[in-house]
Structure formats: structure tokens, C-alpha cells
Design an enzyme around this catalytic site. Structure first.
Site, PDB file in Angstrom:
ATOM      1  N   HIS A   8       0.819  -1.210   0.000  1.00  0.00           N
ATOM      2  CA  HIS A   8       0.000   0.000   0.000  1.00  0.00           C
ATOM      3  C   HIS A   8       0.860   1.271   0.000  1.00  0.00           C
ATOM      4  CE1 HIS A   8       1.020   0.908   4.188  1.00  0.00           C
ATOM      5  NE2 HIS A   8       0.892  -0.393   4.425  1.00  0.00           N
ATOM      6  N   GLU A  82      -2.411  -6.892   7.725  1.00  0.00           N
ATOM      7  CA  GLU A  82      -1.061  -6.803   8.272  1.00  0.00           C
ATOM      8  C   GLU A  82      -0.936  -7.636   9.544  1.00  0.00           C
ATOM      9  OE1 GLU A  82       1.896  -6.737   7.961  1.00  0.00           O
ATOM     10  OE2 GLU A  82       2.645  -4.679   7.858  1.00  0.00           O
TER      11      GLU A  82
END
Length: 210
Positions: A8, A82
Site C-alpha cells: 500500500h 497486516e
């Protein structure tokens, strides 16, 4: 078949050096620009699917790539989230060093041994298992190229998986924001063909169709 993998774009916590983990931090202005430049690299590129972590920083990056590519399927899966840093989430390394110096030292020297402290804290093996399972669920069966947008730790453990190397190699990999990696699958064997390329962020490089 190829699997492109993208971290990202940047967030304010990236800039501040704070561990984000599963905190849902959005892209900042730089991150939005990085996402647009990365989308430009895939403009018109045929993808069977864009896969993404559901956390906003990943999904926003993935949506921009999805809108630019020639693609009809956008899939989020919590398996791509994550690593959960437990009690360390929201803290800087300096703050962690003051609180958990010995565990932080072990994390930097033997990351494969460490479970993140506190409720929800994960090991790298935990992350690898769920990320590989998510790929098995979400990857299309068409044999066409796909793209995954996720997070730094997830990308590192997936690359270790594809290379069949131990998780102790974790810190040997550097994954910058909006770095593009690519794994090719030929005869059932994965080959890492591109790793953490950020040329499109510096040079305005043309897309993969150029």
C-alpha cells in the site's frame, strides 16, 4: 500466470515510524499520489482480479489499480491484513525500546521466534499461514494474471513462502510503499521475477503494456 504484489501507499504513521499492524490508518497525501502512479503502471493491463487486504490503506491503493486496469473482479480478504503487533501497535521503535527492549532485540535478530506481545499478537508463521490460505481462496483459477495489494510483513512472508526460505530471512527483504513485486508460476513452480520495484514512483515509467 503471474501474481503481481504491491504494498500500500504511505500513511502518516509510516512517516512517523509507528507500527500500524491492524490499525485502520488511511493513506496520506503522498500515499494517494503513490497509489495513482502505481495505478498508472497498470493502466489498461489485463488482470483477472485485484485482491486486497480490507484495511483502508491497502484497499484504497487497490481500488485505484483496479479502476485503471482491465479487470472486473475486486476481492478483499482478511487473510491479507497486516501482522497484528499486539501491544506495540501505534508505538514507535524508540517507544518500544523503552518498554520491551529485550523482545525488540529478539524481533530484530530472530523474528521467526517472536510472538507480538499482548492480545491478538501474532507470529510471522501465523501471518504466513493465513496469507497463503487467503491466496488459495481468492486466486482465480483462470490461469490469468492477478494482483494483490497488502502490507509489508505479509509480502515478506509470502516471498519467503514462494522462495521456500525460512522466516529468519524476514529482515533481508525490503518492501517500500507501493513497491511492485511479481511471481511467475510455470510448471507449478513459483519464480520471483520482480522485487520491490519503485521505478514508476521516481521516473514516471510507462505501464506494463509499454
Amino acid at each position: 500466470m503471474r501474481l503481481f504484489m504491491v504494498r500500500h501507499g504511505e500513511t502518516a504513521w509510516n512517516r512517523e515510524g509507528r507500527l500500524q499492524g491492524q490499525r485502520d490508518i488511511p493513506l496520506d497525501e503522498t500515499g494517494l499520489r503513490q497509489a495513482e502512479l502505481t495505478a498508472g503502471r497498470f493502466r489498461g493491463f489485463p488482470l483477472d482480479a485485484v485482491l486486497s487486504s480490507p484495511l483502508r490503506r491497502a484497499e484504497a491503493t487497490g481500488r485505484r489499480i483496479f479502476e485503471a486496469a482491465e479487470c472486473e473482479s475486486f476481492v478483499t480478504d482478511p487473510g491479507f491484513m497486516e501482522i497484528h503487533h499486539g501491544d506495540w501497535e501505534g508505538m514507535t521503535v524508540r517507544e518500544i525500546a523503552q518498554k520491551d527492549a529485550s523482545l525488540l532485540e529478539e524481533w530484530h535478530s530472530c523474528p521467526e521466534r517472536v510472538r507480538m506481545p499482548g492480545p491478538g499478537g501474532e507470529t510471522l508463521a501465523d501471518v504466513q499461514r493465513r496469507a497463503v490460505s487467503a491466496l488459495d481462496r481468492a486466486m482465480p483459477n483462470s490461469g490469468k494474471d492477478a494482483l494483490l495489494v497488502t502490507h509489508g510483513a505479509v509480502l515478506k512472508v509470502l516471498i519467503c513462502h514462494f522462495l521456500d526460505v525460512p522466516l529468519s530471512y524476514y529482515w533481508r527483504l525490503r518492501i517500500p510503499n507501493c513497491g511492485v513485486s511479481c511471481v511467475e508460476f510455470r510448471d507449478g513452480m513459483p519464480r520471483v521475477a520482480l522485487l520491490s520495484d519503485v521505478g514508476h514512483l521516481r521516473e514516471g515509467r510507462g505501464n506494463f503494456l509499454s
